[in-house]
Design a protein around this motif. Structure first.
Motif, PDB file in Angstrom:
ATOM      1  N   ARG A 157      -4.212  -5.743  -4.946  1.00  0.00           N
ATOM      2  CA  ARG A 157      -4.471  -4.689  -5.919  1.00  0.00           C
ATOM      3  C   ARG A 157      -3.265  -4.396  -6.809  1.00  0.00           C
ATOM      4  NH1 ARG A 157      -7.153   0.248  -2.666  1.00  0.00           N
ATOM      5  NH2 ARG A 157      -5.288  -0.047  -1.372  1.00  0.00           N
ATOM      6  N   GLY A 158      -2.199  -5.156  -6.619  1.00  0.00           N
ATOM      7  CA  GLY A 158      -1.017  -4.971  -7.469  1.00  0.00           C
ATOM      8  C   GLY A 158      -0.071  -3.913  -6.974  1.00  0.00           C
ATOM      9  N   LEU A 159      -0.165  -3.514  -5.705  1.00  0.00           N
ATOM     10  CA  LEU A 159       0.723  -2.515  -5.131  1.00  0.00           C
ATOM     11  C   LEU A 159       1.841  -3.211  -4.369  1.00  0.00           C
ATOM     12  CD1 LEU A 159      -1.872   0.066  -3.770  1.00  0.00           C
ATOM     13  CD2 LEU A 159      -0.571   0.183  -5.899  1.00  0.00           C
ATOM     14  N   MET A 160       3.047  -2.711  -4.513  1.00  0.00           N
ATOM     15  CA  MET A 160       4.211  -3.289  -3.853  1.00  0.00           C
ATOM     16  C   MET A 160       4.371  -2.639  -2.483  1.00  0.00           C
ATOM     17  SD  MET A 160       7.997  -3.893  -5.485  1.00  0.00           S
ATOM     18  CE  MET A 160       8.215  -2.160  -5.805  1.00  0.00           C
ATOM     19  N   ARG A 161       4.383  -3.477  -1.442  1.00  0.00           N
ATOM     20  CA  ARG A 161       4.453  -2.999  -0.068  1.00  0.00           C
ATOM     21  C   ARG A 161       5.618  -3.661   0.654  1.00  0.00           C
ATOM     22  NH1 ARG A 161      -0.235  -0.432   1.667  1.00  0.00           N
ATOM     23  NH2 ARG A 161      -1.982  -0.493   0.202  1.00  0.00           N
ATOM     24  N   GLN A 162       5.950  -3.103   1.807  1.00  0.00           N
ATOM     25  CA  GLN A 162       7.009  -3.659   2.644  1.00  0.00           C
ATOM     26  C   GLN A 162       6.410  -4.664   3.625  1.00  0.00           C
ATOM     27  OE1 GLN A 162       8.735  -1.000   5.453  1.00  0.00           O
ATOM     28  NE2 GLN A 162      10.562  -2.247   5.816  1.00  0.00           N
ATOM     29  N   ASN A 163       7.024  -5.819   3.679  1.00  0.00           N
ATOM     30  CA  ASN A 163       6.594  -6.831   4.634  1.00  0.00           C
ATOM     31  C   ASN A 163       7.193  -6.488   6.002  1.00  0.00           C
ATOM     32  OD1 ASN A 163       5.546  -9.047   5.831  1.00  0.00           O
ATOM     33  ND2 ASN A 163       6.436 -10.537   4.409  1.00  0.00           N
ATOM     34  N   SER A 164       6.372  -6.408   7.030  1.00  0.00           N
ATOM     35  CA  SER A 164       6.830  -5.943   8.337  1.00  0.00           C
ATOM     36  C   SER A 164       6.582  -7.010   9.395  1.00  0.00           C
ATOM     37  CB  SER A 164       6.107  -4.644   8.722  1.00  0.00           C
ATOM     38  OG  SER A 164       4.719  -4.874   8.857  1.00  0.00           O
ATOM     39  N   ARG A 165       7.051  -6.720  10.604  1.00  0.00           N
ATOM     40  CA  ARG A 165       6.916  -7.663  11.725  1.00  0.00           C
ATOM     41  C   ARG A 165       5.624  -7.467  12.500  1.00  0.00           C
ATOM     42  NH1 ARG A 165      12.183  -7.065  15.223  1.00  0.00           N
ATOM     43  NH2 ARG A 165      11.166  -8.811  16.308  1.00  0.00           N
ATOM     44  N   ILE A 166       4.855  -6.443  12.130  1.00  0.00           N
ATOM     45  CA  ILE A 166       3.620  -6.191  12.876  1.00  0.00           C
ATOM     46  C   ILE A 166       2.410  -6.653  12.061  1.00  0.00           C
ATOM     47  CG2 ILE A 166       4.620  -4.266  14.134  1.00  0.00           C
ATOM     48  CD1 ILE A 166       3.200  -2.383  12.199  1.00  0.00           C
ATOM     49  N   ALA A 167       2.607  -7.674  11.228  1.00  0.00           N
ATOM     50  CA  ALA A 167       1.504  -8.156  10.400  1.00  0.00           C
ATOM     51  C   ALA A 167       0.372  -8.728  11.245  1.00  0.00           C
ATOM     52  CB  ALA A 167       2.009  -9.216   9.422  1.00  0.00           C
ATOM     53  N   ALA A 168       0.690  -9.217  12.437  1.00  0.00           N
ATOM     54  CA  ALA A 168      -0.343  -9.827  13.271  1.00  0.00           C
ATOM     55  C   ALA A 168      -1.183  -8.805  14.014  1.00  0.00           C
ATOM     56  CB  ALA A 168       0.303 -10.787  14.278  1.00  0.00           C
ATOM     57  N   ALA A 169      -0.849  -7.523  13.957  1.00  0.00           N
ATOM     58  CA  ALA A 169      -1.613  -6.491  14.660  1.00  0.00           C
ATOM     59  C   ALA A 169      -2.850  -6.157  13.836  1.00  0.00           C
ATOM     60  CB  ALA A 169      -0.748  -5.258  14.895  1.00  0.00           C
ATOM     61  N   LYS A 170      -3.912  -6.953  13.987  1.00  0.00           N
ATOM     62  CA  LYS A 170      -5.112  -6.800  13.178  1.00  0.00           C
ATOM     63  C   LYS A 170      -5.852  -5.502  13.484  1.00  0.00           C
ATOM     64  CE  LYS A 170      -4.444 -10.831  11.302  1.00  0.00           C
ATOM     65  NZ  LYS A 170      -4.057 -10.949   9.881  1.00  0.00           N
ATOM     66  N   HIS A 171      -5.614  -4.941  14.684  1.00  0.00           N
ATOM     67  CA  HIS A 171      -6.324  -3.711  15.018  1.00  0.00           C
ATOM     68  C   HIS A 171      -5.799  -2.522  14.219  1.00  0.00           C
ATOM     69  CE1 HIS A 171      -2.689  -3.742  17.521  1.00  0.00           C
ATOM     70  NE2 HIS A 171      -2.810  -2.403  17.588  1.00  0.00           N
ATOM     71  N   LEU A 172      -4.635  -2.648  13.614  1.00  0.00           N
ATOM     72  CA  LEU A 172      -4.079  -1.570  12.803  1.00  0.00           C
ATOM     73  C   LEU A 172      -4.553  -1.696  11.364  1.00  0.00           C
ATOM     74  CD1 LEU A 172      -0.381  -1.446  14.101  1.00  0.00           C
ATOM     75  CD2 LEU A 172      -2.295   0.042  14.742  1.00  0.00           C
ATOM     76  N   HIS A 173      -4.596  -0.586  10.671  1.00  0.00           N
ATOM     77  CA  HIS A 173      -5.011  -0.591   9.276  1.00  0.00           C
ATOM     78  C   HIS A 173      -3.978  -1.345   8.433  1.00  0.00           C
ATOM     79  CE1 HIS A 173      -6.147   0.952   5.282  1.00  0.00           C
ATOM     80  NE2 HIS A 173      -7.373   1.039   5.828  1.00  0.00           N
ATOM     81  N   TYR A 174      -4.463  -1.894   7.344  1.00  0.00           N
ATOM     82  CA  TYR A 174      -3.584  -2.678   6.464  1.00  0.00           C
ATOM     83  C   TYR A 174      -2.443  -1.818   5.917  1.00  0.00           C
ATOM     84  CZ  TYR A 174      -2.192  -5.848   2.704  1.00  0.00           C
ATOM     85  OH  TYR A 174      -1.471  -6.679   1.861  1.00  0.00           O
ATOM     86  N   SER A 175      -2.732  -0.565   5.595  1.00  0.00           N
ATOM     87  CA  SER A 175      -1.702   0.320   5.037  1.00  0.00           C
ATOM     88  C   SER A 175      -0.645   0.674   6.062  1.00  0.00           C
ATOM     89  CB  SER A 175      -2.345   1.608   4.496  1.00  0.00           C
ATOM     90  OG  SER A 175      -3.266   1.308   3.471  1.00  0.00           O
ATOM     91  N   VAL A 176      -0.986   0.624   7.359  1.00  0.00           N
ATOM     92  CA  VAL A 176      -0.010   0.907   8.395  1.00  0.00           C
ATOM     93  C   VAL A 176       0.894  -0.295   8.626  1.00  0.00           C
ATOM     94  CG1 VAL A 176       0.284   1.552  10.813  1.00  0.00           C
ATOM     95  CG2 VAL A 176      -1.558   2.570   9.457  1.00  0.00           C
ATOM     96  N   ARG A 177       0.295  -1.486   8.594  1.00  0.00           N
ATOM     97  CA  ARG A 177       1.103  -2.690   8.791  1.00  0.00           C
ATOM     98  C   ARG A 177       2.014  -2.971   7.600  1.00  0.00           C
ATOM     99  NH1 ARG A 177      -2.820  -7.340   9.652  1.00  0.00           N
ATOM    100  NH2 ARG A 177      -4.237  -6.034   8.432  1.00  0.00           N
ATOM    101  N   PHE A 178       1.547  -2.661   6.419  1.00  0.00           N
ATOM    102  CA  PHE A 178       2.320  -2.918   5.204  1.00  0.00           C
ATOM    103  C   PHE A 178       2.393  -1.612   4.386  1.00  0.00           C
ATOM    104  CE2 PHE A 178      -0.019  -6.799   6.327  1.00  0.00           C
ATOM    105  CZ  PHE A 178       1.036  -7.663   6.566  1.00  0.00           C
ATOM    106  N   PRO A 179       3.338  -0.737   4.681  1.00  0.00           N
ATOM    107  CA  PRO A 179       3.410   0.553   3.983  1.00  0.00           C
ATOM    108  C   PRO A 179       3.845   0.384   2.524  1.00  0.00           C
ATOM    109  CG  PRO A 179       5.275   0.298   5.463  1.00  0.00           C
ATOM    110  CD  PRO A 179       4.367  -0.861   5.729  1.00  0.00           C
ATOM    111  N   LEU A 180       3.413   1.334   1.700  1.00  0.00           N
ATOM    112  CA  LEU A 180       3.752   1.324   0.282  1.00  0.00           C
ATOM    113  C   LEU A 180       5.210   1.722   0.075  1.00  0.00           C
ATOM    114  CD1 LEU A 180       0.570   3.059  -1.167  1.00  0.00           C
ATOM    115  CD2 LEU A 180       1.211   0.665  -1.474  1.00  0.00           C
ATOM    116  N   ILE A 181       5.839   1.155  -0.942  1.00  0.00           N
ATOM    117  CA  ILE A 181       7.236   1.449  -1.283  1.00  0.00           C
ATOM    118  C   ILE A 181       7.245   2.446  -2.447  1.00  0.00           C
ATOM    119  CG2 ILE A 181       9.424   0.513  -2.102  1.00  0.00           C
ATOM    120  CD1 ILE A 181       8.663  -2.131  -0.805  1.00  0.00           C
ATOM    121  N   LEU A 182       7.922   3.571  -2.261  1.00  0.00           N
ATOM    122  CA  LEU A 182       8.025   4.597  -3.295  1.00  0.00           C
ATOM    123  C   LEU A 182       9.493   4.946  -3.521  1.00  0.00           C
ATOM    124  CD1 LEU A 182       5.129   7.062  -2.353  1.00  0.00           C
ATOM    125  CD2 LEU A 182       5.142   5.348  -4.176  1.00  0.00           C
ATOM    126  N   PRO A 183       9.883   5.290  -4.738  1.00  0.00           N
ATOM    127  CA  PRO A 183      11.270   5.716  -5.003  1.00  0.00           C
ATOM    128  C   PRO A 183      11.513   7.133  -4.484  1.00  0.00           C
ATOM    129  CG  PRO A 183       9.981   5.857  -7.007  1.00  0.00           C
ATOM    130  CD  PRO A 183       9.074   5.234  -5.986  1.00  0.00           C
TER     131      PRO A 183
END
Length: 810
Positions: free
Chosen positions: A531-557
């Motif tokens: 969707r064009g949103l910049m997120r943080q790449n994390s080490r829990i990407a394989a945890a499919k049971h978690l929501h996408y927004s939790v695994r890859f949180p949004l980056i804000l200033p």
């Protein structure tokens, strides 16, 4: 000139003179009536009187008054005229104006014999009163003027020491080089092409670190030898005082001022057109300046020359009497010319400041390009053997093309074909995102989200779509609005990072670029979702049971208004409570650098939290009374008294009550204790009498409003009012009471009461005392609180005197 100016009566005393003819008597006092030589104010006063006298005659003699105001240097009048008749008339008027003010003009010098005869002067007689030089020349402001030929020249005769140095050929010192360079006086800059090399030589000596009395080095000595050889050419220079001796007054009405600038020098030329249409040109002024020691590019040096030329043009126009119809400024540097013609805001401060000043004084259309071989200002950068010191050289007469029609002058297009210093164009793309939303207008995150949802609905309904939406905002619209807001925020704060990540989506994995290491979010390993949103790449990407927004949180200033609104929303959601809870909940979905700092900032600015955490303002403590600060009085001069108890004392097989009367010095906080058998007034007076016999009569008693204290004070006051002797203290003793409803004002004696109670409670645990043991027992260490050796010494004499008085009265 000074002696013709009368001083005011009040100012004469500033010029007192003491004169003693006989040593045995006092000196005589003389007052100077006129301005005297040596007085600091005399030159300024003389100029003021001279100008005031000229202005008073400006209505009768306007041309003469203007000449006095503009053409007078100290006490010398220097002016030029177009005809003999005008010279004779104005000279007589000038002499008449000065004569009316008490000044007498004399020693007239002119290049016209008829004018001198009209003024009653002769060339030979006038020369005797002026400092004469060889060949009948006269000194005019440091230059030599020959009235017969009306030419200007220079004096090259140095002082004896410098002249002997030049003739001997010895290697000079740095001090001698400077003396020789500064000997030549050139106010118009005519010798700039020669003197600039002497200044460059001095700069080389400074750069080499040569001492003042050290001989110059080999390289500098070669430049010195070559420079002094050119001094002989200066002797032959003859410059006409008049710009164009054969020109008429009509010729000067078409005058043009041409300025040629170079990296080290600029020259001003006056161009006129004769009656037959042929142009003529002559040098007006010039100036040279040594480049700074700090290395600088050639275009910047040329820009410095353009700036100096602009300032010189402004000075010449304000001090010149010839009207200038047109100005043309020439430079041989295309880069500097392009800077002058461009917007100064596009450059760095060095270029921008100088271009801005140039554009304020001159117009861009007045600047033109000239080839270096035609630029007379370029002479300063070349060592010559003297050809440009000839009267017919282009240095004195200007370049040859100025005597040609304007269509034959050099053009900038010709330069673009032949130049070796081309301006290579460079294209710079700079993308900026202008904010679509005025975030400062919103006070809550919910209002911002709702407003954005309505805007997006309006945009969707206004487009070519068949699905028109209405009614309440749906959850899908809220989510779309939040996505759009976050996109805008990330574009504003991280424009370069967003551009790089978007470009990587269109490239294969082996050709993708990483963001700059200097980026603030480089350590977050940012990525971009579909969707064009910049997120943080994390080490829990394989945890499919978690929501996408939790695994890859949004980056804000952290310093954006939207971030403040979002944090404020969580702050209100968790009831303005623990900040760590807010931090933990925000980190579930967002990555904000230094989040705790932002949360604390929101808490400090929250009005609800301000009101809830507000504390009453503690009023400032009142100033201490004099009794607390009487360090120059003896101890127990100001006493606070109070009772505490009762204490149980054995009397036979029964227990009776006893009280302790505590007396404390309000200044040194010493404590005195007395046993009181009851709370009656008589018992109180007895305690006070024993205290006074031991410590002396105080100046003031302070106490609360106990009845026994009021009774003792009343008896003391009645005795004094009836003229009786005081029963238990001095008649001068005062007894103020604290307010009934303010027991805290008795803290000075309440605090010692507590200390005594604690100590006595710990000391009397084994058994009770009787009436004989209680006054003489020492159940607690009270040395520091009760009295010390210094207090005993200071009070012994007063105690003995009071004891004798008390015994006698008893």
């Amino acid at each position: 000139m000074f002696l013709q100016i009368l001083m005011r009566e009040t100012d004469k005393h500033s010029q007192r003179i003491l004169w003693r003819e006989v040593p045995t008597r006092d000196p005589d006092i003389y007052l100077a009536d006129v301005a005297t030589f040596g007085s600091t104010c005399s030159p300024a006063s003389a100029q003021f009187v001279k100008n005031k006298n000229a202005r008073e005659h400006s209505g009768q003699f306007p041309r003469a008054a203007e000449g006095i105001l503009q053409s007078t240097y100290v006490d010398d009048y220097l002016d030029s005229f177009g005809s003999e008749e005008e010279a004779c008339r104005v000279s007589n008027e000038v002499r008449q104006i000065f004569r009316n003010g008490g000044f007498q003009l004399r020693n007239w010098i002119s290049n016209n014999q008829k004018v001198l005869e009209h003024l009653g002067e002769t060339q030979s007689s006038s020369s005797k009163s002026i400092i004469s030089t060889v060949n009948n020349t006269e000194r005019i402001l440091g230059m030599l003027w020959d009235p017969l030929t009306d030419n200007l020249s220079f004096k090259t005769q140095m002082s004896g020491e410098v002249q002997s140095l030049l003739e001997s050929g010895k290697r000079p010192t740095k001090r001698q080089v400077l003396r020789c360079v500064m000997t030549l006086f050139d106010p118009l800059g005519i010798l700039s092409t020669f003197l600039i090399h002497g200044k460059i030589l001095m700069q080389d000596l400074w750069r080499a670190g040569t001492g003042w009395d050290e001989d110059v080095g080999d390289i500098q000595y070669e430049d010195w030898s070559r420079w002094i050889k050119m001094i002989s050419f200066i002797t032959n220079i003859r410059i006409s005082r008049c710009y164009f001796p054969e020109a008429s007054t009509q010729t000067y009405k078409e005058a043009e001022l041409h300025v040629f600038v170079d990296a080290s020098l600029f020259a001003l030329y006056l161009r006129t057109t004769n009656a037959d249409g042929s142009p003529q040109c002559t040098l007006v002024a010039a100036k040279a300046k040594v480049a700074p020691l700090k290395p600088m590019t050639i275009p910047k040096l040329d820009l410095q020359g353009c700036l100096l030329g602009t300032r010189m043009v402004k000075f010449v126009l304000t001090s010149h009497s010839i009207p200038i119809k047109r100005r043309v400024l020439w430079t041989d540097n295309s880069v500097a010319l392009a800077w002058i013609r461009a917007d100064p805001r596009n450059y760095r401060p060095f270029v921008a400041n100088r271009v801005g000043e140039i554009q304020e004084t001159t117009s861009v259309d007045e600047w033109r390009w000239v080839p270096s071989e035609y630029n007379p200002a370029d002479e300063a950068t070349k060592w010559g053997s003297g050809p440009y010191f000839n009267d017919d050289s282009r240095w004195f007469n200007g370049p040859e093309f100025l005597r040609s029609p304007e269509d034959e002058w050099p053009s900038f297009m010709d330069q673009m074909l032949d130049t070796t210093e081309e301006m290579r164009p460079s294209i710079l793309f700079h993308t900026t995102w202008e904010p679509m939303i005025a975030y400062e207008r919103f006070s809550k995150w919910e209002k911002l989200l709702r407003s954005m949802a309505y805007v997006m609905r309006f945009s969707n309904n206004a487009g070519r779509t068949s699905q028109k939406r209405g009614g309440r905002i749906t959850q899908q619209e809220f989510e779309a609005a939040e996505v759009e807001i976050v996109k805008q925020v990330q574009r504003e704060a991280y424009a370069d990072e967003v551009s790089t990540l978007k470009a990587n989506q269109m490239l294969p994995a082996d050709k993708r670029q990483s963001i700059e290491r200097s980026s603030k979010i480089y350590q977050l390993m940012p990525m971009m979702d579909e969707r064009g949103l910049m997120r943080q790449n994390s080490r829990i990407a394989a945890a499919k049971h978690l929501h996408y927004s939790v695994r890859f949180p949004l980056i804000l200033p952290r310093d954006h208004r939207y971030t403040e609104l979002l944090v404020a929303k969580y702050h209100r959601m968790y009831r303005h409570a623990n900040s760590e809870t807010v931090v933990n909940e925000i980190r579930q979905l967002y990555v904000i650098p230094k989040l705790r700092t932002v949360v604390r900032h929101i808490g400090r600015n929250c009005q609800f939290c301000k009101i809830r955490k507000a504390l009453p303002t503690v009023p400032p403590m009142a100033p201490l009374p004099f009794a607390r600060l009487a360090a120059d009085h003896r101890p127990f001069s100001y006493v606070g008294v109070d009772y505490f108890g009762p204490l149980l004392v054995k009397q036979g097989r029964s227990n009776v009550k006893r009280w302790i009367a505590l007396f404390t010095c309000l200044t040194v906080r010493a404590v005195h204790l007395e046993v009181a058998h009851s709370l009656t007034t008589a018992s109180c007076i007895s305690c006070i009498r024993r205290f006074v016999c031991r410590r002396g009569s105080p100046v003031e008693f302070f106490s609360d409003n106990a009845t026994n204290f009021h009774g003792a004070e009343r008896i003391h006051r009645e005795n004094i009012n009836h003229g009786l002797a005081a029963s238990f203290t001095s008649s001068n003793t005062k007894w103020p009471f604290i307010p009934p409803g303010a027991p805290h004002m008795g803290g000075a004696w309440e605090r010692p009461v507590r200390s005594v109670k604690i100590a006595m409670g710990d000391s009397y645990k084994e058994g009770k005392l009787n009436d004989e043991e209680l006054p003489y027992s020492k159940p607690f260490p009270f040395g520091k609180l009760e009295w010390n050796k210094a207090i005993q010494q200071s009070t012994t004499r007063h105690f003995m005197r009071h004891l004798v008085q008390h015994t006698a009265s008893a």
